[in-house]
Scaffold this active site. Sequence first.
Site, mmCIF file in Angstrom:
data_model
loop_
_atom_site.group_PDB
_atom_site.id
_atom_site.type_symbol
_atom_site.label_atom_id
_atom_site.label_comp_id
_atom_site.label_asym_id
_atom_site.label_seq_id
_atom_site.Cartn_x
_atom_site.Cartn_y
_atom_site.Cartn_z
ATOM 1 N N CYS A 97 0.798 -1.233 0.000
ATOM 2 C CA CYS A 97 0.000 0.000 0.000
ATOM 3 C C CYS A 97 0.830 1.284 0.000
ATOM 4 C CB CYS A 97 -0.945 0.004 1.190
ATOM 5 S SG CYS A 97 -2.133 -1.338 1.158
ATOM 6 N N HIS A 340 -8.840 3.614 -2.570
ATOM 7 C CA HIS A 340 -7.443 3.240 -2.290
ATOM 8 C C HIS A 340 -6.906 2.352 -3.416
ATOM 9 C CE1 HIS A 340 -3.848 1.845 -0.478
ATOM 10 N NE2 HIS A 340 -4.347 0.890 0.305
ATOM 11 N N CYS A 370 -0.499 2.486 6.443
ATOM 12 C CA CYS A 370 -0.105 1.155 6.892
ATOM 13 C C CYS A 370 0.226 0.310 5.666
ATOM 14 C CB CYS A 370 -1.213 0.508 7.712
ATOM 15 S SG CYS A 370 -2.788 0.306 6.863
ATOM 16 N N GLY A 372 0.520 -3.812 4.191
ATOM 17 C CA GLY A 372 0.274 -5.230 4.375
ATOM 18 C C GLY A 372 1.550 -5.991 4.698
#
Length: 389
Positions: A97, A340, A370, A372
């Site tokens: 991300c 996103h 954040c 993954g």
Amino acid sequence: MSSNSRSSNDDDVVIVCAVRTPLCRARKNGAFKDTTPASLLSVVLQECTKYVNPTDIEDVCVGNVLSPASGAAAFRMAQLAAGFPSSSSLYTTNRQCSSGLQAVANIANSIQAGNISIGIGAGVESMSTHSMKDIPMPDVDWNAMKGTEAMDCIIPMGVTSEHVVQKYGLSREKLDAFAAESHRRAAAAQAAGKFDAEIVPVGSVTRDDGIRANTSPNVLSKLKPVFDENGVTTAGNSSQMTDGAAAVLLMTRAEAQRRNLAILGIWRGFAVKGVPPRIMGIGPAVAIPAVLEKVRLDKNDIGVYEINEAFASQASWCIDELKLDPARVNPNGGAIALGHPLGCTGARQIATLLNELHRTKHRFGVVSMCIGTGMGAAAVIEVEPKSGL
């Protein structure tokens, strides 16, 4: 300890262009359902060439998560189709991300190291053409992994949201209220034209289409949990699956001044920190303090925070944990409303942040998310009082 004194240096890495496509929902009848990731990328790369001749752009790094291995070739084709000469290079990066932000950081690092003077950090994702459901399991020796924390890296993202909820005692009401506020802010920003300057149209598509102006906590409370029948994470308080691309054009201050280009922002610092994979969403709460320490700033020096709303659970917890003023975080909504597109998000956030910093006359801003498998990333960008959009 806060230190606001910053001297200008010819070697500073500066941003002279930060743009994105509209962000559109990834679905069967979505606006970009027939638009390839390469086509989206080509649009934002071409926009950057309005500022600098493409022959002078030495390298391009593209953040992307879901495209197959052939994506590297597709993005090189997009670059050449956008009018870049074959002498200009391109490569891809994947830090889940944060890939778009990592791409910008990579180019900034190359400039700081003296390897290049001008480059583009970009990000793109088409979740319509390459779904998260299509991601294969990791190619590992499962016997070696079993019984270790490594197994937590394959926990579905939505389940990690529920882990954050359970660990920190978050309520469904809090999450739905947070999500509704994201939509409210985004709808107000869109109505006021605040996104217009950062968006490059793709054909007839000119606006983000995931914003629900009329949603409310009451409406969201009627949605069923997605990942745990007794959980609180729903489609309404999670980020949307979205298609989009963004690009950030960077160079040295000396290069920008030589070309008489307006400096939109200065790249001040970047940090990535690891966290337990099972609660990966807490990443910003670790990465933001790390980058602020690097650049010798205090959290109160930051005028605007763009923190990716992967889930209302983790985003709201990070804001509370860091004791941030909610009014300074995602003032124009976040990923719950805007979407996103994984590889695009970090670069998109920079475009949104820069425009907001200039509008509000704040000096420093932070982009964070954040990641993954258990990480958080954050960057600090400065806007000088004399600069302007």
